[in-house]
Design a protein around this motif. Structure first.
Motif, PDB file in Angstrom:
ATOM      1  N   ASN A 280       0.858  -1.177   0.000  1.00 33.96           N
ATOM      2  CA  ASN A 280       0.000   0.000   0.000  1.00 33.96           C
ATOM      3  C   ASN A 280       0.892   1.224   0.000  1.00 33.96           C
ATOM      4  OD1 ASN A 280      -2.250   1.652   0.163  1.00 33.96           O
ATOM      5  ND2 ASN A 280      -2.329   1.561   2.397  1.00 33.96           N
ATOM      6  N   LEU A 281       1.082   1.831  -1.176  1.00 29.92           N
ATOM      7  CA  LEU A 281       1.949   2.994  -1.316  1.00 29.92           C
ATOM      8  C   LEU A 281       1.105   4.249  -1.115  1.00 29.92           C
ATOM      9  CD1 LEU A 281       4.900   3.809  -2.071  1.00 29.92           C
ATOM     10  CD2 LEU A 281       4.068   4.066  -4.428  1.00 29.92           C
ATOM     11  N   VAL A 282       1.403   5.006  -0.071  1.00 32.58           N
ATOM     12  CA  VAL A 282       0.618   6.175   0.310  1.00 32.58           C
ATOM     13  C   VAL A 282       1.445   7.444   0.103  1.00 32.58           C
ATOM     14  CG1 VAL A 282      -0.640   7.310   2.168  1.00 32.58           C
ATOM     15  CG2 VAL A 282      -0.641   4.809   2.017  1.00 32.58           C
ATOM     16  N   PHE A 283       0.989   8.323  -0.775  1.00 29.88           N
ATOM     17  CA  PHE A 283       1.649   9.610  -0.957  1.00 29.88           C
ATOM     18  C   PHE A 283       1.053  10.607   0.026  1.00 29.88           C
ATOM     19  CE2 PHE A 283       2.383   7.553  -5.062  1.00 29.88           C
ATOM     20  CZ  PHE A 283       3.759   7.723  -5.166  1.00 29.88           C
ATOM     21  N   VAL A 284       1.901  11.155   0.861  1.00 31.98           N
ATOM     22  CA  VAL A 284       1.470  12.061   1.926  1.00 31.98           C
ATOM     23  C   VAL A 284       1.589  13.492   1.408  1.00 31.98           C
ATOM     24  CG1 VAL A 284       1.792  12.765   4.321  1.00 31.98           C
ATOM     25  CG2 VAL A 284       2.346  10.417   3.616  1.00 31.98           C
ATOM     26  N   ARG A 285       0.458  14.153   1.309  1.00 29.28           N
ATOM     27  CA  ARG A 285       0.412  15.504   0.761  1.00 29.28           C
ATOM     28  C   ARG A 285       0.717  16.560   1.832  1.00 29.28           C
ATOM     29  NH1 ARG A 285       0.553  15.246  -4.771  1.00 29.28           N
ATOM     30  NH2 ARG A 285      -0.390  13.257  -5.364  1.00 29.28           N
ATOM     31  N   PRO A 286       1.147  17.737   1.407  1.00 28.49           N
ATOM     32  CA  PRO A 286       1.399  18.814   2.373  1.00 28.49           C
ATOM     33  C   PRO A 286       0.187  19.051   3.271  1.00 28.49           C
ATOM     34  CG  PRO A 286       2.238  19.435   0.219  1.00 28.49           C
ATOM     35  CD  PRO A 286       1.498  18.135   0.030  1.00 28.49           C
ATOM     36  N   GLY A 287       0.443  19.193   4.545  1.00 31.81           N
ATOM     37  CA  GLY A 287      -0.624  19.403   5.515  1.00 31.81           C
ATOM     38  C   GLY A 287      -1.153  18.132   6.131  1.00 31.81           C
ATOM     39  N   GLU A 288      -0.770  16.975   5.569  1.00 31.95           N
ATOM     40  CA  GLU A 288      -1.198  15.683   6.103  1.00 31.95           C
ATOM     41  C   GLU A 288      -0.092  15.086   6.962  1.00 31.95           C
ATOM     42  OE1 GLU A 288      -3.851  14.377   2.163  1.00 31.95           O
ATOM     43  OE2 GLU A 288      -2.001  13.298   2.684  1.00 31.95           O
ATOM     44  N   PRO A 289      -0.433  14.367   8.032  1.00 29.05           N
ATOM     45  CA  PRO A 289       0.598  13.694   8.833  1.00 29.05           C
ATOM     46  C   PRO A 289       1.024  12.395   8.162  1.00 29.05           C
ATOM     47  CG  PRO A 289      -1.566  13.232   9.752  1.00 29.05           C
ATOM     48  CD  PRO A 289      -1.784  14.210   8.609  1.00 29.05           C
ATOM     49  N   ILE A 290       2.236  11.968   8.436  1.00 29.02           N
ATOM     50  CA  ILE A 290       2.674  10.658   7.968  1.00 29.02           C
ATOM     51  C   ILE A 290       1.908   9.607   8.760  1.00 29.02           C
ATOM     52  CG2 ILE A 290       4.631   9.067   7.891  1.00 29.02           C
ATOM     53  CD1 ILE A 290       6.410  11.505   7.358  1.00 29.02           C
ATOM     54  N   PRO A 291       1.228   8.684   8.086  1.00 23.59           N
ATOM     55  CA  PRO A 291       0.361   7.735   8.804  1.00 23.59           C
ATOM     56  C   PRO A 291       1.134   6.829   9.751  1.00 23.59           C
ATOM     57  CG  PRO A 291       0.576   7.124   6.481  1.00 23.59           C
ATOM     58  CD  PRO A 291       1.188   8.479   6.631  1.00 23.59           C
ATOM     59  N   ARG A 292       0.584   6.644  10.925  1.00 21.96           N
ATOM     60  CA  ARG A 292       1.236   5.784  11.919  1.00 21.96           C
ATOM     61  C   ARG A 292       1.261   4.330  11.482  1.00 21.96           C
ATOM     62  NH1 ARG A 292      -0.882   7.918  17.877  1.00 21.96           N
ATOM     63  NH2 ARG A 292      -0.099  10.085  17.674  1.00 21.96           N
ATOM     64  N   ALA A 293       0.368   3.957  10.582  1.00 20.04           N
ATOM     65  CA  ALA A 293       0.301   2.563  10.137  1.00 20.04           C
ATOM     66  C   ALA A 293       1.450   2.195   9.205  1.00 20.04           C
ATOM     67  CB  ALA A 293      -1.025   2.316   9.423  1.00 20.04           C
ATOM     68  N   ALA A 294       2.194   3.186   8.742  1.00 17.92           N
ATOM     69  CA  ALA A 294       3.272   2.903   7.799  1.00 17.92           C
ATOM     70  C   ALA A 294       4.417   2.166   8.488  1.00 17.92           C
ATOM     71  CB  ALA A 294       3.784   4.198   7.185  1.00 17.92           C
ATOM     72  N   GLN A 295       4.871   1.087   7.860  1.00 18.91           N
ATOM     73  CA  GLN A 295       6.054   0.391   8.350  1.00 18.91           C
ATOM     74  C   GLN A 295       7.335   1.006   7.805  1.00 18.91           C
ATOM     75  OE1 GLN A 295       3.253  -1.116   7.154  1.00 18.91           O
ATOM     76  NE2 GLN A 295       3.083  -3.241   7.859  1.00 18.91           N
ATOM     77  N   ILE A 296       7.231   1.646   6.627  1.00 22.86           N
ATOM     78  CA  ILE A 296       8.403   2.240   5.979  1.00 22.86           C
ATOM     79  C   ILE A 296       8.041   3.643   5.509  1.00 22.86           C
ATOM     80  CG2 ILE A 296      10.109   1.994   4.117  1.00 22.86           C
ATOM     81  CD1 ILE A 296       9.285  -0.968   3.957  1.00 22.86           C
ATOM     82  N   VAL A 297       8.974   4.564   5.677  1.00 24.72           N
ATOM     83  CA  VAL A 297       8.870   5.890   5.076  1.00 24.72           C
ATOM     84  C   VAL A 297       9.989   6.004   4.052  1.00 24.72           C
ATOM     85  CG1 VAL A 297       9.063   8.379   5.429  1.00 24.72           C
ATOM     86  CG2 VAL A 297       7.823   6.974   7.095  1.00 24.72           C
ATOM     87  N   ILE A 298       9.637   6.378   2.831  1.00 24.06           N
ATOM     88  CA  ILE A 298      10.643   6.613   1.804  1.00 24.06           C
ATOM     89  C   ILE A 298      10.699   8.110   1.521  1.00 24.06           C
ATOM     90  CG2 ILE A 298      11.306   6.249  -0.600  1.00 24.06           C
ATOM     91  CD1 ILE A 298      10.167   3.479  -0.480  1.00 24.06           C
TER      92      ILE A 298
END
Length: 495
Positions: A280-298
């Motif tokens: 599940n590749l999630v693009f985090v847009r400006p103003g949004e927090p990085i989701p806590r469910a993410a196992q990896i941040v690229i």
């Protein structure tokens, strides 16, 4: 004088689908036995590729070269603008960095680049049966017509006929085509030999009255209506707006979050991950927090490392990323994203912005010094942790050193690249394109408990063939070929 057939696909606006149309036509025509060369006089994109000569071109032209079954060349995109700020861009001429200019200065100096553009075009024309030219933006931007090398300025100088594409998905396609006709000069209107409609949803038969209205008001014939084609969505793109294709998917297993930096670059690095069914590749847009469910941040590449470091902090993403690491998460930095992870970034000569030194995120024990020397090369190597082969390219300014470099991510022709933190959860590398390798991607995802079932290269080839089939079914390609061949015996016009 007999000249090589050529046709230019211009659009009524940006993101009208010009790149995909040229790619599809290239694959369709090469399947007919023609030697095809794609060409874009001027491109503006931070999504770059490395040409066979070692220089930079726009990613879209590399995809078009692949569609034409040939290696990408610097002459396929002789002028590449890579935005660094809202008002300035790095200028790449025939693959090499020529400097950085403000938009106002570049607008006044474009005419000086026409010689390089025409040189590259003639080189391609001499070695091929047809050249497919892609415009940029819209010819209706008549405020930019003086010194233009991207649309009608090039078409006039090289005497290339034009096909105009309208994007019906945005709405107002009749007005955009008829309006373009209205603002062009008579000689420019006559250069356009037909129009097409792109991204149609529903029954194309319902738009017959629209086609007739456009033809009546412009005198241009319709060359077809192209329905929306989902398989083309994952072909590598040049505009960050296309990142929307990877968000909001309902997938399971592994979640990877990608902060969308203001000058995000080479974001097609992430395409293979977005195509994986268990990611599940999630693009985090400006103003949004990085989701806590993410196992990896690229952290992706960026055209302005120091500028995007400030942008990242303004979003509060630095806090999110550090919390992510404290709670056991993993971080991978690619190129500029790798530089962001270090202790400091020094730019003593102002290559990346105002001269000075700034603190990085401090998650890797490395420091980066910016320099004017730019690495642009295709490479092969091995992933140290899994022993799997990797292939990709380097395209960066700066040198990164430090204790964590003793634990490299990859080895490239015997040298170390990248750095890994002592606990192994933060990594960075300068290597772009490593996720296109199925073996590496499979081994890398397995470390996080995710299975890989994607054959990436095969998927891209299938998408290009599907795109060519789609255009064959919905466009009058024979008429487009006739338009291109009308250039062969035409009298050369002066530039």
């Amino acid at each position: 004088m007999v000249r090589t057939p050529a046709v230019m696909i211009q659009g009524t606006g940006s993101n009208a689908g010009k790149s995909m149309i040229v790619a599809g036509l290239a694959r369709a025509l090469v399947r007919r036995g023609l030697r095809v060369a794609p060409f874009k006089p001027q491109n503006m994109s931070n999504n770059a590729a490395i040409a066979v000569e070692g220089g930079e071109i726009g990613r879209a032209q590399a995809v078009q070269a692949r569609a034409a079954r040939r290696p990408p060349s610097i002459h396929m995109n002789p002028v590449l603008l890579k935005p660094e700020t809202d008002t300035g861009a790095q200028v790449i001429v025939q693959g090499r960095r020529a400097g950085t200019l403000r938009a106002r200065d570049y607008t006044g100096g474009r005419a000086g680049l026409l010689a390089s553009v025409l040189d590259s075009f003639e080189r391609l024309a001499a070695a091929n049966d047809i050249v497919l030219v892609e415009g940029a933006g819209s010819p209706a931007e008549i405020n930019l017509r003086h010194g233009d090398i991207a649309n009608m300025g090039f078409a006039d100088a090289a005497d290339v006929p034009v096909v105009l594409a309208g994007d019906i998905d945005r709405g107002g396609v009749i007005a955009s085509l008829v309006g373009t006709h209205a603002v062009l000069e008579p000689v420019e209107r006559s250069r356009i030999r037909g129009f097409l409609i792109n991204k149609f949803r529903g029954d194309p038969g319902l738009f017959q009255e629209g086609l007739s209205a456009i033809a009546s008001k412009t005198g241009w014939p319709s060359l077809g209506v192209i329905p929306w084609l989902p398989p083309a969505a994952w072909l590598p793109a040049e505009d960050a707006v296309d990142l929307e294709r990877g968000s909001g998917t309902a997938k399971t297993s592994l979640t990877i979050a990608v902060p969308v930096l203001s000058r995000i670059a080479n974001f097609d690095d992430l395409d293979p991950l977005g195509m994986e069914p268990n990611v599940n590749l999630v693009f985090v847009r400006p103003g949004e927090p990085i989701p806590r469910a993410a196992q990896i941040v690229i952290l992706p590449g960026t055209k302005s490392t120091i500028g995007d470091l400030a942008f990242l902090r303004a979003q509060g993403w630095d806090i999110d990323i550090k919390a992510h690491v404290r709670h056991g998460g993993h971080v991978l930095g690619l190129c500029g994203g790798y530089q962001l992870l270090g202790r400091t970034i020094a730019d003593p000569d102002g290559f990346d912005g105002p001269a000075g030194t700034v603190d990085g995120l401090g998650l890797l024990d490395v420091t980066t010094i910016m320099s004017g020397e730019k690495s642009t090369t295709q490479v092969q190597g091995l992933h140290c942790a899994t022993g799997t082969p990797v292939a990709g390219y380097e395209i960066h300014l700066g040198r990164t050193e430090g204790a964590d470099c003793q634990r490299p991510v990859v080895t490239i022709e015997g040298r170390r690249d990248g750095a890994i933190s002592a606990d192994g959860r933060v990594q960075g590398t300068y290597l772009h394109g490593l996720f296109t390798s199925d073996a590496f991607r499979r081994a890398w995802l397995a470390q996080f408990g995710a299975d890989s079932s994607l054959a990436y290269e095969s998927r891209i080839e299938q998408a290009l063939d599907a795109l060519a089939d789609h255009l064959e079914a919905h466009l009058d390609i024979d008429a487009i070929l006739a338009i291109a061949r009308s250039r062969q015996n035409a009298t050369t016009r002066s530039a």
